[in-house]
Design a protein around this motif. Structure first.
Motif, short mmCIF file in Angstrom:
data_model
loop_
_atom_site.label_atom_id
_atom_site.label_comp_id
_atom_site.label_asym_id
_atom_site.label_seq_id
_atom_site.Cartn_x
_atom_site.Cartn_y
_atom_site.Cartn_z
N GLY A 46 -47.23 -53.63 -82.26
CA GLY A 46 -47.89 -54.40 -81.21
C GLY A 46 -46.92 -54.69 -80.08
N ALA A 47 -47.40 -54.64 -78.85
CA ALA A 47 -46.53 -54.84 -77.69
C ALA A 47 -46.63 -56.26 -77.14
CB ALA A 47 -46.88 -53.83 -76.60
N ASN A 48 -47.84 -56.80 -77.10
CA ASN A 48 -48.05 -58.11 -76.49
C ASN A 48 -48.26 -59.18 -77.55
OD1 ASN A 48 -48.04 -56.95 -73.85
ND2 ASN A 48 -50.16 -56.27 -74.20
N ARG A 49 -47.90 -60.39 -77.21
CA ARG A 49 -48.11 -61.50 -78.14
C ARG A 49 -49.60 -61.79 -78.28
NH1 ARG A 49 -45.52 -67.20 -76.74
NH2 ARG A 49 -47.05 -67.04 -75.07
N THR A 50 -50.07 -61.96 -79.49
CA THR A 50 -51.47 -62.29 -79.75
C THR A 50 -51.55 -63.55 -80.60
OG1 THR A 50 -51.57 -60.91 -81.74
CG2 THR A 50 -52.20 -59.87 -79.65
N ILE A 51 -52.72 -64.17 -80.56
CA ILE A 51 -53.03 -65.32 -81.40
C ILE A 51 -54.28 -64.94 -82.18
CG2 ILE A 51 -53.62 -67.77 -81.46
CD1 ILE A 51 -52.27 -68.02 -78.70
N GLU A 52 -54.14 -64.73 -83.49
CA GLU A 52 -55.24 -64.23 -84.31
C GLU A 52 -55.48 -65.16 -85.49
OE1 GLU A 52 -55.18 -59.61 -84.42
OE2 GLU A 52 -53.10 -60.26 -84.54
N VAL A 53 -56.74 -65.51 -85.72
CA VAL A 53 -57.10 -66.43 -86.79
C VAL A 53 -58.02 -65.76 -87.78
CG1 VAL A 53 -58.00 -68.70 -87.38
CG2 VAL A 53 -57.00 -68.32 -85.12
N ASN A 54 -57.65 -65.83 -89.05
CA ASN A 54 -58.53 -65.39 -90.13
C ASN A 54 -59.14 -66.63 -90.78
OD1 ASN A 54 -58.12 -64.68 -93.52
ND2 ASN A 54 -59.65 -63.60 -92.30
N PHE A 55 -60.44 -66.84 -90.54
CA PHE A 55 -61.14 -67.97 -91.14
C PHE A 55 -61.64 -67.60 -92.53
CE2 PHE A 55 -61.80 -69.05 -86.56
CZ PHE A 55 -61.16 -70.29 -86.59
N PHE A 56 -61.49 -68.53 -93.46
CA PHE A 56 -61.97 -68.29 -94.83
C PHE A 56 -63.47 -68.59 -94.91
CE2 PHE A 56 -57.49 -69.88 -96.13
CZ PHE A 56 -56.93 -68.68 -95.70
N ASP A 57 -64.16 -67.83 -95.74
CA ASP A 57 -65.59 -68.07 -95.99
C ASP A 57 -66.40 -68.12 -94.69
OD1 ASP A 57 -65.06 -68.33 -98.78
OD2 ASP A 57 -64.36 -70.38 -98.39
N PHE A 58 -66.08 -67.21 -93.80
CA PHE A 58 -66.77 -67.19 -92.51
C PHE A 58 -67.02 -65.75 -92.10
CE2 PHE A 58 -66.94 -67.08 -87.88
CZ PHE A 58 -67.81 -68.12 -87.60
N ASP A 59 -68.25 -65.46 -91.70
CA ASP A 59 -68.59 -64.09 -91.32
C ASP A 59 -69.64 -64.11 -90.21
OD1 ASP A 59 -68.69 -61.36 -91.25
OD2 ASP A 59 -70.11 -61.18 -92.92
N GLU A 60 -69.24 -64.60 -89.04
CA GLU A 60 -70.15 -64.64 -87.90
C GLU A 60 -69.45 -64.09 -86.67
OE1 GLU A 60 -72.07 -68.40 -87.19
OE2 GLU A 60 -72.05 -68.92 -89.32
N ASN A 61 -70.24 -63.70 -85.70
CA ASN A 61 -69.70 -63.18 -84.44
C ASN A 61 -69.28 -64.34 -83.54
OD1 ASN A 61 -69.13 -61.97 -82.01
ND2 ASN A 61 -70.95 -60.67 -81.99
N LEU A 62 -68.00 -64.38 -83.20
CA LEU A 62 -67.49 -65.48 -82.37
C LEU A 62 -67.14 -65.03 -80.96
CD1 LEU A 62 -65.07 -67.28 -84.87
CD2 LEU A 62 -67.25 -68.13 -84.02
N TYR A 63 -67.39 -63.78 -80.62
CA TYR A 63 -66.96 -63.27 -79.32
C TYR A 63 -67.50 -64.13 -78.17
CZ TYR A 63 -65.26 -59.06 -81.62
OH TYR A 63 -64.56 -58.19 -82.43
N GLY B 288 -70.35 -77.00 -85.39
CA GLY B 288 -70.48 -78.27 -86.09
C GLY B 288 -69.97 -78.27 -87.51
N GLU B 289 -69.48 -77.13 -87.99
CA GLU B 289 -69.00 -77.05 -89.37
C GLU B 289 -67.51 -76.74 -89.38
OE1 GLU B 289 -70.10 -74.64 -93.53
OE2 GLU B 289 -71.29 -74.34 -91.70
N ARG B 290 -66.78 -77.34 -90.32
CA ARG B 290 -65.33 -77.17 -90.37
C ARG B 290 -64.95 -75.97 -91.25
NH1 ARG B 290 -62.31 -82.19 -92.60
NH2 ARG B 290 -63.21 -81.41 -94.53
N PHE B 291 -64.03 -75.17 -90.74
CA PHE B 291 -63.52 -74.02 -91.47
C PHE B 291 -61.99 -74.05 -91.45
CE2 PHE B 291 -67.74 -72.71 -90.15
CZ PHE B 291 -68.24 -72.09 -91.29
N HIS B 292 -61.40 -73.60 -92.56
CA HIS B 292 -59.95 -73.46 -92.63
C HIS B 292 -59.58 -71.98 -92.60
CE1 HIS B 292 -60.38 -77.57 -94.25
NE2 HIS B 292 -59.20 -77.75 -93.69
N GLY B 293 -58.33 -71.73 -92.32
CA GLY B 293 -57.87 -70.35 -92.30
C GLY B 293 -56.40 -70.27 -92.02
#
Length: 311
Positions: free
Chosen positions: A250-267, A233-238
């Motif tokens: 790296g061998a395979n294509r990945t999509i990786e996001v670094n969110f700013f001001d965020f430190d939670e487990n998203l797995y 429910g909260e908006r984050f940029h990154g």
């Protein structure tokens, strides 16, 4: 908006106004057609209907053809729901269905099943077996079965025809600004957060690795993007990197996001990433330390960009 998974499960309460198409991207040209259809249906006390197909016909008829779509079928439905549409019919496309003649399609599907009073089609629309049906045949059949046909001309922005194909090419070429302009919204990627090699965390830029299940979803040009997402429910940029991570082999294509001001487990969470700006192409650096310095510049440039837009 009600979603029906087969033409033959659809039972209208009134006469219908129908438009047919893939509507990949549900871009501003599509939106204009559908919004006009919805307004006319409301005015005349009829039901507005979009008939689309999944799998995409090319997935069935040209199985060796690689296909990349702007929207997944779920994303397409979400976008169509925003138009005020009454009904979305997502009919399973098959080889058997593709063999319907133009006459059978009009009589058995449009007239007998959908109870069409008006059909709105895009420019140069073809349908039926071997794409034999065209505007001339539709007009002929409309007199026979007592419905009207309206053909919508190509929609233009600044004298450039808007099409799903042009949006795909823009995304594949790094033209995110053009793609978002033609879409009328920010292109997005939705997927599950999975475990990566955790290198980002070791150099101070922890990332959420996004796995997209639908193999037909278009992945835009490799590089670094300014992004935003709503998490709990909260908006984050990154910033997001799409690519093969050449600095760390790296061998395979990945999509990786670094969110700013965020430190939670998203797995294992499903998240949607909106792409706001194409920052730079992916590069191979001489060392991880040089990569870290570049990521610091990327973050600074991302924050500077975010200051310039209404968020």
């Amino acid at each position: 908006m009600k979603i029906t998974r087969s033409i033959f499960d659809f039972t209208p309460n009134t006469k219908t106004i129908v438009t047919i198409g893939t509507f990949d991207g549900v871009h501003i040209g599509h939106q204009k057609i559908i919004e006009n259809l919805v307004a006319e249906a409301k005015r005349d006390n009829k039901e507005s209907v979009v008939l689309t197909f999944f799998p995409h016909p090319r997935m069935v008829l040209q199985q060796d053809a690689s296909i990349e779509l702007i929207n997944t079928i779920k994303e397409r439905a979400q976008r169509l729901a925003k138009t005020g549409l009454d009904h979305l019919i997502v009919h399973p496309f098959s080889k058997e269905f593709s063999r319907l003649t133009a006459l059978d399609f009009v009589r058995n599907v449009l007239v007998n099943q959908l109870d069409v009073s008006k059909l709105v089609i895009g420019y140069d629309h073809h349908f039926g077996k071997n794409r034999e049906g065209n505007i001339e045949q539709l007009t002929e059949y409309s007199h026979l079965f007592d419905f009207t046909v309206e053909e919508i001309p190509a929609q233009d922005i600044d004298s450039v025809s808007v099409s799903s194909t042009k949006i795909r090419r823009a995304l594949q070429g790094g033209g995110l600004k053009t793609a978002n302009k033609y879409l009328g919204y920010n292109f997005s990627l939705t997927g599950k957060v999975v475990k990566g090699n955790q290198l980002g965390g070791k150099i101070g830029f922890p990332t959420a690795n996004i796995h997209i299940e639908e193999n037909y979803k278009l992945i835009p040009k490799e590089g670094v993007y300014v992004v935003k997402a709503k998490i709990n429910g909260e908006r984050f940029h990154g910033m997001m990197n799409i690519g093969n991570r050449p600095t760390v082999n790296g061998a395979n294509r990945t999509i990786e996001v670094n969110f700013f001001d965020f430190d939670e487990n998203l797995y294992n969470q499903q998240i949607t990433i909106e792409l706001l700006y194409y920052l730079r192409e992916e590069e191979k650096f001489s060392s991880v330390e040089e990569l870290k310095l570049q990521l610091k510049k990327d973050k600074e440039n991302t924050l500077n960009y975010l200051k310039t837009i209404v968020q």
